[in-house]
Design a protein around this motif. Structure first.
Motif, PDB file in Angstrom:
ATOM      1  N   TYR A  27      -5.513 -43.080  92.042  1.00  0.00           N
ATOM      2  CA  TYR A  27      -6.392 -44.228  92.256  1.00  0.00           C
ATOM      3  C   TYR A  27      -7.848 -43.788  92.291  1.00  0.00           C
ATOM      4  N   ASP A  28      -8.119 -42.582  92.843  1.00  0.00           N
ATOM      5  CA  ASP A  28      -9.486 -42.052  92.818  1.00  0.00           C
ATOM      6  C   ASP A  28      -9.969 -41.885  91.391  1.00  0.00           C
ATOM      7  N   LEU A  31     -10.692 -45.292  89.884  1.00  0.00           N
ATOM      8  CA  LEU A  31     -11.961 -45.793  90.442  1.00  0.00           C
ATOM      9  C   LEU A  31     -13.152 -45.148  89.756  1.00  0.00           C
ATOM     10  N   ASN A  34     -13.527 -46.430  86.200  1.00  0.00           N
ATOM     11  CA  ASN A  34     -14.090 -47.787  86.204  1.00  0.00           C
ATOM     12  C   ASN A  34     -15.605 -47.744  86.387  1.00  0.00           C
ATOM     13  N   PHE A  68     -12.893 -53.839  81.601  1.00  0.00           N
ATOM     14  CA  PHE A  68     -12.151 -54.580  82.622  1.00  0.00           C
ATOM     15  C   PHE A  68     -10.673 -54.677  82.251  1.00  0.00           C
ATOM     16  N   ILE A  72      -7.439 -53.040  84.368  1.00  0.00           N
ATOM     17  CA  ILE A  72      -6.340 -53.860  84.877  1.00  0.00           C
ATOM     18  C   ILE A  72      -5.014 -53.395  84.281  1.00  0.00           C
ATOM     19  N   LEU A  75      -3.987 -50.085  85.887  1.00  0.00           N
ATOM     20  CA  LEU A  75      -3.549 -50.319  87.268  1.00  0.00           C
ATOM     21  C   LEU A  75      -2.157 -50.921  87.293  1.00  0.00           C
ATOM     22  N   GLU A  79       1.097 -49.386  89.080  1.00  0.00           N
ATOM     23  CA  GLU A  79       1.677 -50.101  90.213  1.00  0.00           C
ATOM     24  C   GLU A  79       3.153 -50.390  89.985  1.00  0.00           C
TER      25      GLU A  79
ATOM     26  N   PHE B  34      -9.928 -42.605  99.954  1.00  0.00           N
ATOM     27  CA  PHE B  34     -10.028 -43.506  98.804  1.00  0.00           C
ATOM     28  C   PHE B  34     -10.679 -44.837  99.149  1.00  0.00           C
ATOM     29  N   LEU B  38     -14.100 -46.631  97.574  1.00  0.00           N
ATOM     30  CA  LEU B  38     -14.211 -47.951  96.948  1.00  0.00           C
ATOM     31  C   LEU B  38     -15.543 -48.597  97.313  1.00  0.00           C
ATOM     32  N   THR B  82     -13.147 -58.043  90.942  1.00  0.00           N
ATOM     33  CA  THR B  82     -11.726 -58.196  90.631  1.00  0.00           C
ATOM     34  C   THR B  82     -11.066 -56.841  90.448  1.00  0.00           C
ATOM     35  N   ALA B  83     -11.745 -55.936  89.733  1.00  0.00           N
ATOM     36  CA  ALA B  83     -11.183 -54.601  89.518  1.00  0.00           C
ATOM     37  C   ALA B  83     -11.072 -53.847  90.839  1.00  0.00           C
ATOM     38  N   THR B  84     -12.092 -53.978  91.723  1.00  0.00           N
ATOM     39  CA  THR B  84     -12.034 -53.299  93.014  1.00  0.00           C
ATOM     40  C   THR B  84     -10.880 -53.827  93.854  1.00  0.00           C
ATOM     41  N   ALA B  86      -8.120 -55.256  92.744  1.00  0.00           N
ATOM     42  CA  ALA B  86      -6.854 -54.814  92.152  1.00  0.00           C
ATOM     43  C   ALA B  86      -6.585 -53.354  92.499  1.00  0.00           C
ATOM     44  N   LEU B  87      -7.659 -52.528  92.516  1.00  0.00           N
ATOM     45  CA  LEU B  87      -7.496 -51.113  92.874  1.00  0.00           C
ATOM     46  C   LEU B  87      -6.997 -50.973  94.302  1.00  0.00           C
ATOM     47  N   LYS B  89      -5.433 -53.169  96.141  1.00  0.00           N
ATOM     48  CA  LYS B  89      -4.070 -53.704  96.251  1.00  0.00           C
ATOM     49  C   LYS B  89      -3.054 -52.714  95.683  1.00  0.00           C
ATOM     50  N   ALA B  90      -3.402 -52.128  94.522  1.00  0.00           N
ATOM     51  CA  ALA B  90      -2.472 -51.162  93.917  1.00  0.00           C
ATOM     52  C   ALA B  90      -2.320 -49.937  94.802  1.00  0.00           C
ATOM     53  N   ALA B  91      -3.424 -49.488  95.440  1.00  0.00           N
ATOM     54  CA  ALA B  91      -3.344 -48.302  96.300  1.00  0.00           C
ATOM     55  C   ALA B  91      -2.498 -48.594  97.528  1.00  0.00           C
ATOM     56  N   HIS B  93      -0.136 -50.881  97.721  1.00  0.00           N
ATOM     57  CA  HIS B  93       1.237 -51.041  97.231  1.00  0.00           C
ATOM     58  C   HIS B  93       1.860 -49.689  96.918  1.00  0.00           C
ATOM     59  N   GLY B  94       1.017 -48.728  96.524  1.00  0.00           N
ATOM     60  CA  GLY B  94       1.504 -47.377  96.229  1.00  0.00           C
ATOM     61  C   GLY B  94       1.567 -46.493  97.459  1.00  0.00           C
ATOM     62  N   LEU B  96      -0.545 -45.751  99.910  1.00  0.00           N
ATOM     63  CA  LEU B  96      -1.689 -44.904 100.271  1.00  0.00           C
ATOM     64  C   LEU B  96      -2.279 -45.456 101.563  1.00  0.00           C
TER      65      LEU B  96
END
Lengths: 96, 110
Positions: A27-28, A31, A34, A68, A72, A75, A79, B34, B38, B82-84, B86-87, B89-91, B93-94, B96
């Motif tokens: 995820y880092d 990020l 992005n 973008f 998505i 990700l 996920e 992490f 963000l 939106t991307a932040t 989603a990031l 949420k994914a982290a 959910h994963g 972290l």
């Protein structure tokens, strides 16, 4: 002055790239990539003004949207482990 | 007279945007986990992008270039939060976990 703005954007991109290479988790890295993409858009815009040809802005506009969508998609892949699967809420409904 | 004032304002916007970008980049590199990183990335995505594009808009004046810059700004303002989100949420959910202070983690253990 555009040169100064472009140089600061390049420094920020380098910092993001170091984080993308170091990043302990995936995820880092996402990020940092992005952030790198957003800074690329800004760099294209500033570079267009620097060379006196602001036509590059169309490319910057397209790059914003591509960046973008790419983030998505990546990700979603990390996920759910699959791009073709539906989201969580819909999967629950199907199971019931 | 007005042209030089607009020039000065746009240069200030460009320099401030660049400084916010570097601050956010240092934050992404130096912050401990992490979810705090963000925050640094969000700073560069909103303030740095908005100030630099505003400075370019002031340089361009009322032309088609400004319309394109406004479009880029609008897209960035919708897509980067939106991307932040989603990031984050994914982290979560994963699996972290955010790093908490010593007191906070004791409280959550109780």
């Amino acid at each position: 002055m555009f040169v100064a703005a472009g140089l600061t954007i390049l420094v920020t991109m380098a910092l993001a790239l170091i984080r993308a290479l170091l990043g302990p988790t995936v995820y880092d890295r996402i990020l940092a990539v992005n952030m790198f993409g957003t800074k690329t858009v800004l760099l294209i815009a500033v570079f267009g003004f620097l060379t006196g040809r602001p036509d590059f802005l169309d490319i910057a506009l397209a790059y914003t949207l591509i960046n973008f969508i790419a983030i998505i998609a990546v990700l979603k892949f990390f996920e759910y482990g699959d791009l073709s699967r539906a989201g969580r809420s819909r999967a629950k409904r199907v199971r019931r | 007279m007005t042209e030089s004032v607009i020039d000065i304002v746009s240069w200030m916007c460009l320099v401030a945007g660049g400084l916010f970008g570097i601050v956010g980049g240092i934050g992404v590199l130096r912050l401990p986990d992490f979810f705090t990183r963000l925050h640094g990335a969000g700073l560069t995505d909103t303030l740095c992008a908005a100030l630099i594009l505003l400075g370019l808009m002031l340089q361009a004046g009322l032309t088609l270039t400004t319309v394109k810059l406004i479009l880029i700004l609008v897209f960035l303002f919708f897509t980067s939060p939106t991307a932040t989100h989603a990031l984050a949420k994914a982290a979560l959910h994963g699996k972290l976990k955010p790093v908490l202070a010593a007191k906070e983690s004791k409280r959550s253990n109780i």
